[in-house]
Write a protein that holds these residues in place. Structure first.
Motif, PDB file in Angstrom:
ATOM      1  N   ALA A 185      -6.828   0.829   5.145  1.00  0.00           N
ATOM      2  CA  ALA A 185      -5.400   0.582   5.226  1.00  0.00           C
ATOM      3  C   ALA A 185      -5.300   1.135   4.154  1.00  0.00           C
ATOM      4  O   ALA A 185      -4.783   1.148   3.125  1.00  0.00           O
ATOM      5  CB  ALA A 185      -4.510   0.039   6.175  1.00  0.00           C
ATOM      6  N   GLU A 240       0.234  -3.116   2.303  1.00  0.00           N
ATOM      7  CA  GLU A 240      -0.220  -1.534   3.012  1.00  0.00           C
ATOM      8  C   GLU A 240      -1.567  -2.382   4.494  1.00  0.00           C
ATOM      9  O   GLU A 240      -1.787  -2.011   5.386  1.00  0.00           O
ATOM     10  CB  GLU A 240      -0.768  -0.443   2.398  1.00  0.00           C
ATOM     11  CG  GLU A 240       0.876  -0.120   1.899  1.00  0.00           C
ATOM     12  CD  GLU A 240       0.979  -0.918   0.442  1.00  0.00           C
ATOM     13  OE1 GLU A 240       2.294  -0.194  -0.068  1.00  0.00           O
ATOM     14  OE2 GLU A 240       0.895  -2.021   0.473  1.00  0.00           O
ATOM     15  N   SER A 290      -6.810   3.046   1.337  1.00  0.00           N
ATOM     16  CA  SER A 290      -6.678   4.416   1.645  1.00  0.00           C
ATOM     17  C   SER A 290      -4.971   4.532   1.551  1.00  0.00           C
ATOM     18  O   SER A 290      -4.413   5.673   0.715  1.00  0.00           O
ATOM     19  CB  SER A 290      -6.566   4.979   2.566  1.00  0.00           C
ATOM     20  OG  SER A 290      -6.228   3.907   3.533  1.00  0.00           O
ATOM     21  N   LEU A 291      -4.088   3.641   1.463  1.00  0.00           N
ATOM     22  CA  LEU A 291      -2.656   3.491   1.217  1.00  0.00           C
ATOM     23  C   LEU A 291      -1.633   2.139   0.204  1.00  0.00           C
ATOM     24  O   LEU A 291      -1.450   2.345   0.029  1.00  0.00           O
ATOM     25  CB  LEU A 291      -2.038   3.211   2.890  1.00  0.00           C
ATOM     26  CG  LEU A 291      -2.873   4.685   3.655  1.00  0.00           C
ATOM     27  CD1 LEU A 291      -2.058   3.716   4.740  1.00  0.00           C
ATOM     28  CD2 LEU A 291      -1.980   6.036   2.902  1.00  0.00           C
TER      29      LEU A 291
END
Length: 259
Positions: free
Chosen positions: A149, A169, A152-153
Protein backbone atom coordinates in the motif's frame (compact mmCIF):
# COMPACT_ATOMS: atom_id res chain seq x y z
CA UNK A 1 14.55 -14.91 2.40
CA UNK A 2 11.10 -14.24 3.87
CA UNK A 3 9.78 -17.55 2.51
CA UNK A 4 12.77 -19.42 3.93
CA UNK A 5 12.27 -17.88 7.38
CA UNK A 6 8.57 -18.72 7.24
CA UNK A 7 9.30 -22.34 6.33
CA UNK A 8 11.71 -22.71 9.26
CA UNK A 9 9.16 -21.22 11.67
CA UNK A 10 6.23 -23.39 10.54
CA UNK A 11 8.25 -26.62 10.31
CA UNK A 12 9.72 -26.23 13.79
CA UNK A 13 6.48 -24.95 15.28
CA UNK A 14 4.33 -27.93 14.31
CA UNK A 15 6.83 -30.78 14.32
CA UNK A 16 9.09 -30.14 17.33
CA UNK A 17 7.99 -27.29 19.59
CA UNK A 18 11.30 -27.26 21.46
CA UNK A 19 13.04 -26.77 18.12
CA UNK A 20 10.91 -23.66 17.55
CA UNK A 21 11.97 -22.47 20.99
CA UNK A 22 15.58 -22.88 19.85
CA UNK A 23 14.80 -20.88 16.70
CA UNK A 24 13.42 -18.06 18.87
CA UNK A 25 16.48 -18.11 21.13
CA UNK A 26 18.88 -18.02 18.15
CA UNK A 27 16.95 -15.23 16.41
CA UNK A 28 16.67 -13.09 19.54
CA UNK A 29 20.31 -13.86 20.37
CA UNK A 30 21.39 -12.49 17.00
CA UNK A 31 19.21 -9.43 17.57
CA UNK A 32 20.74 -8.85 21.01
CA UNK A 33 24.23 -9.21 19.55
CA UNK A 34 23.41 -6.61 16.89
CA UNK A 35 22.19 -4.18 19.53
CA UNK A 36 25.20 -4.73 21.80
CA UNK A 37 27.63 -4.16 18.92
CA UNK A 38 25.77 -1.07 17.72
CA UNK A 39 25.88 0.37 21.25
CA UNK A 40 29.60 -0.48 21.47
CA UNK A 41 30.26 1.59 18.33
CA UNK A 42 28.93 4.58 20.29
CA UNK A 43 31.10 3.78 23.31
CA UNK A 44 28.28 2.19 25.34
CA UNK A 45 29.50 -1.03 26.96
CA UNK A 46 27.14 -3.99 27.45
CA UNK A 47 28.61 -7.41 28.36
CA UNK A 48 27.51 -9.73 25.55
CA UNK A 49 27.95 -13.22 27.03
CA UNK A 50 26.03 -12.74 30.31
CA UNK A 51 23.36 -10.84 28.39
CA UNK A 52 22.89 -13.81 26.03
CA UNK A 53 22.87 -16.25 28.95
CA UNK A 54 20.20 -14.22 30.72
CA UNK A 55 18.12 -13.96 27.54
CA UNK A 56 18.25 -17.74 27.08
CA UNK A 57 17.25 -18.32 30.70
CA UNK A 58 14.30 -15.94 30.33
CA UNK A 59 12.88 -17.54 27.18
CA UNK A 60 13.53 -21.11 28.31
CA UNK A 61 12.20 -20.34 31.78
CA UNK A 62 9.02 -18.89 30.30
CA UNK A 63 8.36 -22.08 28.32
CA UNK A 64 9.00 -24.55 31.13
CA UNK A 65 8.17 -22.43 34.19
CA UNK A 66 5.63 -19.85 33.01
CA UNK A 67 5.36 -16.17 33.86
CA UNK A 68 7.05 -16.39 37.31
CA UNK A 69 10.19 -17.89 35.76
CA UNK A 70 10.22 -15.31 32.99
CA UNK A 71 10.00 -12.37 35.39
CA UNK A 72 12.30 -13.99 37.95
CA UNK A 73 14.98 -14.69 35.31
CA UNK A 74 14.68 -11.13 34.08
CA UNK A 75 15.11 -9.63 37.55
CA UNK A 76 18.09 -11.85 38.40
CA UNK A 77 19.77 -11.15 35.05
CA UNK A 78 19.44 -7.39 35.49
CA UNK A 79 20.86 -7.62 39.02
CA UNK A 80 23.83 -9.72 37.87
CA UNK A 81 24.56 -7.34 35.00
CA UNK A 82 24.41 -4.32 37.32
CA UNK A 83 26.96 -5.96 39.61
CA UNK A 84 29.04 -7.08 36.62
CA UNK A 85 29.28 -3.49 35.33
CA UNK A 86 29.99 -2.10 38.83
CA UNK A 87 33.16 -4.19 39.03
CA UNK A 88 34.54 -2.27 36.03
CA UNK A 89 34.30 1.08 37.79
CA UNK A 90 31.84 3.92 38.18
CA UNK A 91 32.57 6.04 35.10
CA UNK A 92 29.56 5.96 32.73
CA UNK A 93 27.95 3.37 35.01
CA UNK A 94 24.41 4.79 34.74
CA UNK A 95 24.66 5.10 30.94
CA UNK A 96 25.89 1.52 30.44
CA UNK A 97 23.43 -0.03 32.91
CA UNK A 98 20.51 1.86 31.37
CA UNK A 99 21.43 0.58 27.91
CA UNK A 100 21.86 -2.94 29.32
CA UNK A 101 18.37 -2.91 30.86
CA UNK A 102 16.96 -1.65 27.55
CA UNK A 103 18.47 -4.65 25.74
CA UNK A 104 17.18 -7.05 28.40
CA UNK A 105 13.66 -5.68 27.92
CA UNK A 106 13.79 -5.09 24.16
CA UNK A 107 13.90 -7.71 22.75
CA UNK A 108 14.75 -10.29 25.45
CA UNK A 109 11.88 -9.96 27.95
CA UNK A 110 9.29 -9.25 25.25
CA UNK A 111 10.32 -12.36 23.29
CA UNK A 112 9.68 -14.49 26.38
CA UNK A 113 5.95 -14.04 25.83
CA UNK A 114 6.22 -16.10 22.63
CA UNK A 115 7.35 -18.97 24.82
CA UNK A 116 4.33 -18.41 27.08
CA UNK A 117 2.03 -18.70 24.06
CA UNK A 118 3.84 -21.78 22.81
CA UNK A 119 3.53 -23.54 26.18
CA UNK A 120 -0.29 -23.49 26.12
CA UNK A 121 -1.32 -27.15 26.71
CA UNK A 122 -4.72 -26.96 24.97
CA UNK A 123 -5.59 -29.60 22.33
CA UNK A 124 -2.50 -31.62 23.26
CA UNK A 125 -0.26 -28.64 22.68
CA UNK A 126 -1.59 -27.76 19.22
CA UNK A 127 -3.36 -24.63 20.45
CA UNK A 128 -0.09 -23.10 21.62
CA UNK A 129 1.45 -23.59 18.17
CA UNK A 130 -1.68 -22.17 16.53
CA UNK A 131 -1.59 -19.05 18.71
CA UNK A 132 2.07 -18.45 17.86
CA UNK A 133 1.25 -18.89 14.17
CA UNK A 134 -1.58 -16.35 14.44
CA UNK A 135 0.71 -13.87 16.18
CA UNK A 136 3.52 -14.21 13.62
CA UNK A 137 1.30 -14.30 10.52
CA UNK A 138 -0.75 -11.30 11.62
CA UNK A 139 2.36 -9.24 12.35
CA UNK A 140 4.00 -10.24 9.07
CA UNK A 141 0.76 -9.26 7.30
CA UNK A 142 1.24 -5.77 8.72
CA UNK A 143 4.64 -5.46 7.03
CA UNK A 144 3.41 -6.90 3.71
CA UNK A 145 0.18 -4.90 3.57
CA UNK A 146 1.96 -1.72 4.57
CA UNK A 147 4.73 -2.25 2.01
CA UNK A 148 2.46 -2.72 -0.99
CA UNK A 149 0.00 0.00 0.00
CA UNK A 150 2.86 2.34 0.78
CA UNK A 151 4.73 1.98 -2.52
CA UNK A 152 1.55 2.20 -4.61
CA UNK A 153 -0.52 4.78 -2.72
CA UNK A 154 1.72 6.33 -0.07
CA UNK A 155 1.76 10.13 -0.03
CA UNK A 156 1.20 11.37 3.54
CA UNK A 157 4.15 10.79 5.88
CA UNK A 158 3.53 9.42 9.37
CA UNK A 159 6.79 10.62 10.89
CA UNK A 160 9.29 12.23 8.53
CA UNK A 161 11.82 12.63 11.34
CA UNK A 162 11.82 9.04 12.64
CA UNK A 163 10.84 6.95 9.59
CA UNK A 164 10.44 8.97 6.38
CA UNK A 165 9.21 5.99 4.32
CA UNK A 166 6.16 5.26 6.49
CA UNK A 167 2.88 6.74 5.25
CA UNK A 168 -0.70 6.79 6.46
CA UNK A 169 -1.75 5.00 3.29
CA UNK A 170 0.70 2.23 4.14
CA UNK A 171 -0.73 2.09 7.65
CA UNK A 172 -4.22 1.61 6.18
CA UNK A 173 -2.91 -1.25 4.04
CA UNK A 174 -1.32 -2.81 7.12
CA UNK A 175 -4.60 -2.54 9.02
CA UNK A 176 -6.63 -4.24 6.31
CA UNK A 177 -4.08 -7.04 5.92
CA UNK A 178 -3.79 -7.61 9.69
CA UNK A 179 -7.53 -7.76 10.29
CA UNK A 180 -8.11 -10.05 7.30
CA UNK A 181 -5.37 -12.50 8.29
CA UNK A 182 -6.29 -12.34 11.98
CA UNK A 183 -9.97 -13.04 11.34
CA UNK A 184 -9.20 -15.90 8.95
CA UNK A 185 -6.64 -17.68 11.15
CA UNK A 186 -8.57 -17.35 14.41
CA UNK A 187 -11.65 -18.84 12.73
CA UNK A 188 -9.66 -21.60 11.00
CA UNK A 189 -7.05 -22.64 13.56
CA UNK A 190 -8.81 -21.86 16.85
CA UNK A 191 -12.44 -22.24 15.66
CA UNK A 192 -13.34 -18.99 17.39
CA UNK A 193 -15.47 -16.05 16.21
CA UNK A 194 -14.03 -14.07 13.32
CA UNK A 195 -14.45 -10.78 15.21
CA UNK A 196 -11.87 -11.92 17.76
CA UNK A 197 -9.28 -12.29 15.03
CA UNK A 198 -10.25 -8.96 13.50
CA UNK A 199 -9.80 -7.31 16.91
CA UNK A 200 -6.39 -8.95 17.31
CA UNK A 201 -5.42 -7.73 13.84
CA UNK A 202 -6.52 -4.18 14.64
CA UNK A 203 -4.38 -4.16 17.79
CA UNK A 204 -1.43 -5.77 16.03
CA UNK A 205 -1.24 -3.10 13.32
CA UNK A 206 -0.95 -0.35 15.94
CA UNK A 207 1.76 -2.04 17.99
CA UNK A 208 3.64 -3.47 15.00
CA UNK A 209 3.88 0.04 13.54
CA UNK A 210 5.02 1.42 16.90
CA UNK A 211 7.63 -1.35 17.13
CA UNK A 212 8.99 -0.38 13.74
CA UNK A 213 9.13 3.28 14.75
CA UNK A 214 10.86 2.44 18.03
CA UNK A 215 13.64 0.59 16.24
CA UNK A 216 13.91 3.40 13.68
CA UNK A 217 14.39 5.86 16.55
CA UNK A 218 17.10 3.64 18.06
CA UNK A 219 18.91 3.31 14.72
CA UNK A 220 18.77 7.04 14.06
CA UNK A 221 20.19 7.76 17.50
CA UNK A 222 22.97 5.23 16.91
CA UNK A 223 23.60 6.53 13.38
CA UNK A 224 23.02 3.24 11.52
CA UNK A 225 20.75 2.36 8.59
CA UNK A 226 20.39 -1.36 9.43
CA UNK A 227 21.41 -3.24 12.55
CA UNK A 228 23.48 -5.61 10.37
CA UNK A 229 23.41 -7.39 7.01
CA UNK A 230 22.81 -10.91 8.32
CA UNK A 231 19.54 -11.24 6.31
CA UNK A 232 20.03 -10.31 2.64
CA UNK A 233 17.32 -7.91 1.53
CA UNK A 234 16.10 -7.40 5.09
CA UNK A 235 19.08 -5.99 6.98
CA UNK A 236 19.66 -7.24 10.51
CA UNK A 237 17.68 -9.65 12.64
CA UNK A 238 16.37 -6.77 14.75
CA UNK A 239 15.02 -5.22 11.55
CA UNK A 240 12.71 -8.28 11.39
CA UNK A 241 12.04 -8.62 15.10
CA UNK A 242 11.15 -4.98 15.80
CA UNK A 243 7.44 -5.28 15.00
CA UNK A 244 7.13 -8.82 16.38
CA UNK A 245 8.44 -8.23 19.89
CA UNK A 246 6.37 -5.09 20.46
CA UNK A 247 3.14 -6.62 19.09
CA UNK A 248 3.66 -9.78 21.14
CA UNK A 249 2.48 -8.44 24.51
CA UNK A 250 -0.98 -7.19 23.41
CA UNK A 251 -1.50 -10.36 21.32
CA UNK A 252 -0.66 -12.50 24.36
CA UNK A 253 -3.11 -10.50 26.48
CA UNK A 254 -5.92 -10.74 23.91
CA UNK A 255 -5.45 -14.44 23.20
CA UNK A 256 -5.35 -15.13 26.94
CA UNK A 257 -8.60 -13.22 27.50
CA UNK A 258 -10.50 -14.24 24.36
CA UNK A 259 -9.35 -17.85 23.88
Amino acid sequence: MGAALGAVVIASLYFVKVLFLAVVIVAVGIGVTELVRSFADRGINIPLVPTLVGMTAMIGGAYWGGTPWLLGSFAMTVLVLMIWRMLRGTEDYVRDVTATILVMVYPSLLAGFAALLLADPGDQGRRGADMVLIFIATTVASDIGGYFAGISLGKHKMSAVISPKKTWEGFAGSALACMAVGGWLVAWRLEEDVWKGVLIGAVVVVFATLGDLIESAIKRDLGVKDMSSVLPGHGGMMDRLDSLVVALIPVWVLLTLLV
